[in-house]
Write a protein that holds these residues in place. Structure first.
Motif, short mmCIF file in Angstrom:
data_model
loop_
_atom_site.label_atom_id
_atom_site.label_comp_id
_atom_site.label_asym_id
_atom_site.label_seq_id
_atom_site.Cartn_x
_atom_site.Cartn_y
_atom_site.Cartn_z
N LEU A 1 37.84 61.26 36.86
CA LEU A 1 36.48 60.45 37.81
C LEU A 1 36.95 58.93 39.07
O LEU A 1 36.66 58.96 40.16
N GLY A 2 38.00 58.75 38.39
CA GLY A 2 39.06 58.11 39.46
C GLY A 2 39.80 58.66 40.67
O GLY A 2 39.80 58.53 41.55
N GLY A 3 39.91 59.81 39.84
CA GLY A 3 41.15 60.80 41.19
C GLY A 3 40.29 61.38 41.89
O GLY A 3 40.69 61.31 43.15
N SER A 4 38.89 61.41 41.82
CA SER A 4 37.54 61.53 43.12
C SER A 4 37.75 60.67 44.19
O SER A 4 37.32 61.45 45.33
N MET A 5 38.34 59.49 43.71
CA MET A 5 38.20 58.82 44.98
C MET A 5 38.91 58.84 45.43
O MET A 5 38.84 58.20 46.80
N ILE A 6 40.59 59.00 45.31
CA ILE A 6 41.49 59.22 46.22
C ILE A 6 41.47 59.44 47.44
O ILE A 6 41.83 59.15 48.17
N PRO A 7 41.61 60.83 47.68
CA PRO A 7 41.29 61.52 48.09
C PRO A 7 40.22 61.15 49.82
O PRO A 7 40.31 61.68 50.93
N THR A 8 39.29 60.80 49.50
CA THR A 8 38.16 60.91 50.06
C THR A 8 38.52 59.48 50.65
O THR A 8 37.67 58.95 52.10
N VAL A 9 39.02 58.48 50.79
CA VAL A 9 39.27 57.01 51.25
C VAL A 9 39.80 57.68 52.05
O VAL A 9 40.12 57.33 53.81
N PHE A 10 40.85 58.43 52.11
CA PHE A 10 41.93 59.15 53.44
C PHE A 10 41.27 60.30 54.15
O PHE A 10 40.65 59.52 56.23
N THR A 11 39.80 61.22 54.28
CA THR A 11 38.87 61.54 55.44
C THR A 11 38.01 60.15 55.55
O THR A 11 37.67 60.47 57.20
N THR A 12 37.87 59.65 55.17
CA THR A 12 36.83 58.05 55.83
C THR A 12 37.45 57.45 56.53
O THR A 12 36.94 57.12 57.60
N ALA A 13 39.19 57.45 56.34
CA ALA A 13 39.97 56.27 57.19
C ALA A 13 40.22 56.93 58.98
O ALA A 13 39.75 56.37 60.19
N PHE A 14 40.04 58.56 59.16
CA PHE A 14 39.99 59.27 59.75
C PHE A 14 38.68 59.47 60.40
O PHE A 14 38.94 59.68 61.91
N PHE B 1 35.41 46.63 57.13
CA PHE B 1 34.78 46.11 55.06
C PHE B 1 34.26 46.99 54.58
O PHE B 1 34.87 47.54 53.43
N ALA B 2 33.87 48.32 54.93
CA ALA B 2 33.21 49.90 54.20
C ALA B 2 34.89 50.26 53.67
O ALA B 2 34.83 50.65 52.28
N PHE B 3 35.51 50.48 54.62
CA PHE B 3 36.89 50.86 53.75
C PHE B 3 37.61 49.69 53.46
O PHE B 3 38.22 51.10 52.31
N GLY B 4 37.69 48.83 53.80
CA GLY B 4 37.85 48.29 52.86
C GLY B 4 37.69 48.28 50.83
O GLY B 4 38.63 48.16 50.11
N VAL B 5 36.44 48.11 51.25
CA VAL B 5 35.75 48.68 49.76
C VAL B 5 36.04 49.69 49.03
O VAL B 5 36.55 49.60 47.98
N MET B 6 35.81 50.93 49.67
CA MET B 6 37.00 52.13 49.40
C MET B 6 38.79 52.33 48.70
O MET B 6 38.99 52.94 47.77
N CYS B 7 39.44 50.82 49.75
CA CYS B 7 40.46 50.80 49.49
C CYS B 7 40.66 50.24 47.78
O CYS B 7 41.19 50.39 47.39
N VAL B 8 39.90 49.29 47.66
CA VAL B 8 39.47 49.09 46.09
C VAL B 8 39.56 49.57 45.49
O VAL B 8 40.51 49.52 43.96
#
Length: 526
Positions: A121-134, A20-27
């Protein structure tokens, strides 16, 4: 209760909580990527609403791209300083606010400023999802998470023109930005409660490599400006483009020197010593060329050659996203039976085949003729991007992952910027070349052309009541037809140029090594 006691290590979270947390960040990632291209089919409407010319309106997209490409490699440092949850939450809140301001923009200048802030502000969200997933997932779950991220990374920009065209046609261009408000507010409130895997380190503010940040910002910002504006202003023939190119080159050298010599660089270029990571960045660069260049070329062809509206263009290119989604089960099936490297190789080869299918392009191509090439492209994106993510980032130690994911994502955006710039230049140069070659055959010795021109002139002369005016109109129509054919041929050339990039990438896949994923990181690793 101290801050450390509030941490929840990924190993202590249930699978459903992590998903669920990962899904929210993916949105959040999806919305940020969607907004890169959501305005591309609606720039004419935005310009009309803000009383802006074409040269000014292009900055609605350019300002977003420049800001995003600067912040993405900074994300590793920002995550360590602010923590994952607060960087993501603050970014989501700022992205939501600037989306509202974009929809309320009162002139083109305010729109450009708000779009730049939105991109940052939007660009800083993108790589964070990658690191959180791993950080969250291991083994097969990690493959599924990487597949999801890869699908979003390639699908969101692809759907941008379709979604934007539909919104503009049915509502107004203001709703291109207002649709971000509901998901943005939800993400801002949800992420701080769901993602508590690391702590902020505010001491990094004192220890930051500000010289490296300055060099990198000048390098990437000026490079993006040069690539975006160069095709329209004759590249180095324009003094402003020449100046930004020189600044970018010098700042780039200083940035590389600084990154390799300072103890705590803002971007860890040393990660490129890892073969898989270096090759993965190359594949990310090539897929960026493919995704963004084709998103640029296809709507442009349908608009300039076919004369379709924003909604018609969006519907015509929609099949790419459909076939990418339909390919997700195929990818899941293949991961159980094939090495990820060979799946990636199949995906890159399908993308190359898709570009080859554009070779017989003619001026009357529509959604039906585009269906097969775009279906192959959608399948190629789904089979190429997720394995690239896993093979590139899956074998890195957690301590290096935050910095590496920013560089990996930067390469995709750089590939897109360079691909679009080269395609724009190619269209201009090849159109002139094809026009001159076609014009060489349109002379008095071409009996069929002379007869057709005479008949057309006579008909138009009768319509206008003036033979000379009829002949002039006939010549003008002949010029327009010749230019249309030359332009169509140049689009086919551009698609073939993209194909060459993917052929090279396909042949390089065997150089990748199988990865051995590290153990799941603890909270201390962040």
């Amino acid at each position: 209760m101290n801050a450390a006691s509030m941490l929840v290590q990924p190993s202590q979270m249930s699978v459903s909580a992590k998903v669920f947390a990962f899904g929210v960040m993916c949105v959040g990632m999806f919305v940020a990527l969607l907004d890169i291209q959501i305005v591309s089919a609606s720039l004419r409407d935005i310009g009309g609403g803000l009383s802006a010319g074409n040269d000014e309106t292009t900055w609605v997209q350019t300002s977003y791209l420049i800001a995003e490409i600067i912040v993405i490699p900074l994300s590793g440092w920002l995550t360590r300083m602010m923590s994952t949850r607060w960087l993501f939450a603050v970014s989501a809140a700022g992205f939501t606010l600037t989306s509202l301001l974009c929809g309320l923009a009162w002139n083109i200048q305010s729109m450009i400023v708000f779009r730049a802030l939105q991109g940052f502000l939007g660009g800083s969200m993108i790589p964070t999802v990658f690191t959180t997933a791993f950080a969250f997932f291991e083994n097969k779950q990690r493959v599924i998470a990487a597949s999801t991220i890869g699908a979003i990374a390639s699908l969101a920009p692809t759907l941008g023109p379709t979604v934007g065209g539909w919104i503009t046609d049915h509502y107004s261009w203001h709703w291109l930005f207002f649709i971000n408000l509901a998901p943005g507010i939800f993400i801002t409130l949800a992420v701080p409660r769901l993602v508590r895997i690391d702590l902020p380190d505010w001491s990094l503010i004192r220890r930051a490599d500000y010289a490296g940040i300055l060099f990198m910002s000048l390098f990437l910002g000026c490079l993006e400006y040069t690539l975006e504006e160069g095709p329209r202003w004759d590249w180095l023939g324009d003094p402003v483009i020449a100046a930004t190119a020189w600044i970018s080159g010098i700042a780039g050298l200083l940035f590389v020197w600084r990154s390799l010599t300072t103890a705590e660089p803002v971007v860890d270029l040393r990660a490129l010593k890892d073969r898989n990571f270096a090759l993965g960045c190359f594949f990310s660069f090539v897929t960026g060329i493919g995704i963004f260049a084709t998103i640029y070329l296809t709507p442009l062809f349908l608009g300039r050659v076919r004369g379709l509206s924003a909604l018609q263009i969006g519907l015509a290119v929609f099949s790419t996203g459909v076939f990418q989604i339909l390919s997700i089960p195929l990818y899941a099936w293949l991961t159980k039976r094939l090495d990820l490297r060979w799946i990636m190789m199949i995906g890159l080869a399908l993308f190359a085949l898709s570009m080859w299918q554009f070779a017989p392009l003619t001026h009357d191509w529509g959604w039906a003729e585009l269906l097969v090439p775009q279906a192959l492209r959608g399948m190629g994106q789904q089979l190429a991007v997720p394995p690239t993510v896993t093979l590139t980032l899956g074998g890195l130690a957690p301590a290096r992952l935050k910095f590496a994911s920013g560089l990996f994502n930067l390469m995709r955006n750089l590939g897109g910027a360079i691909g679009i710039a080269l395609c724009a230049t190619l269209l201009n140069d090849r159109t002139n070349l094809h026009f001159m070659r076609l014009a060489d055959h349109l002379n008095a010795g071409n009996g069929s052309m002379v007869d057709a021109l005479r008949a057309l002139g006579d008909g138009m002369g009768a319509q206008f009541g003036d033979a000379l005016q009829g002949q002039a109109a006939a010549l003008r129509q002949l010029w327009q037809l010749t230019y249309r054919e030359a332009l169509t041929m140049s689009f086919a050339d551009a698609f073939l140029a993209v194909m060459v990039c993917f052929v090279i990438a396909t042949l390089m896949v065997p150089l990748m090594r199988k990865i051995t994923p590290p153990k799941a990181p603890s909270a201390d690793a962040h």
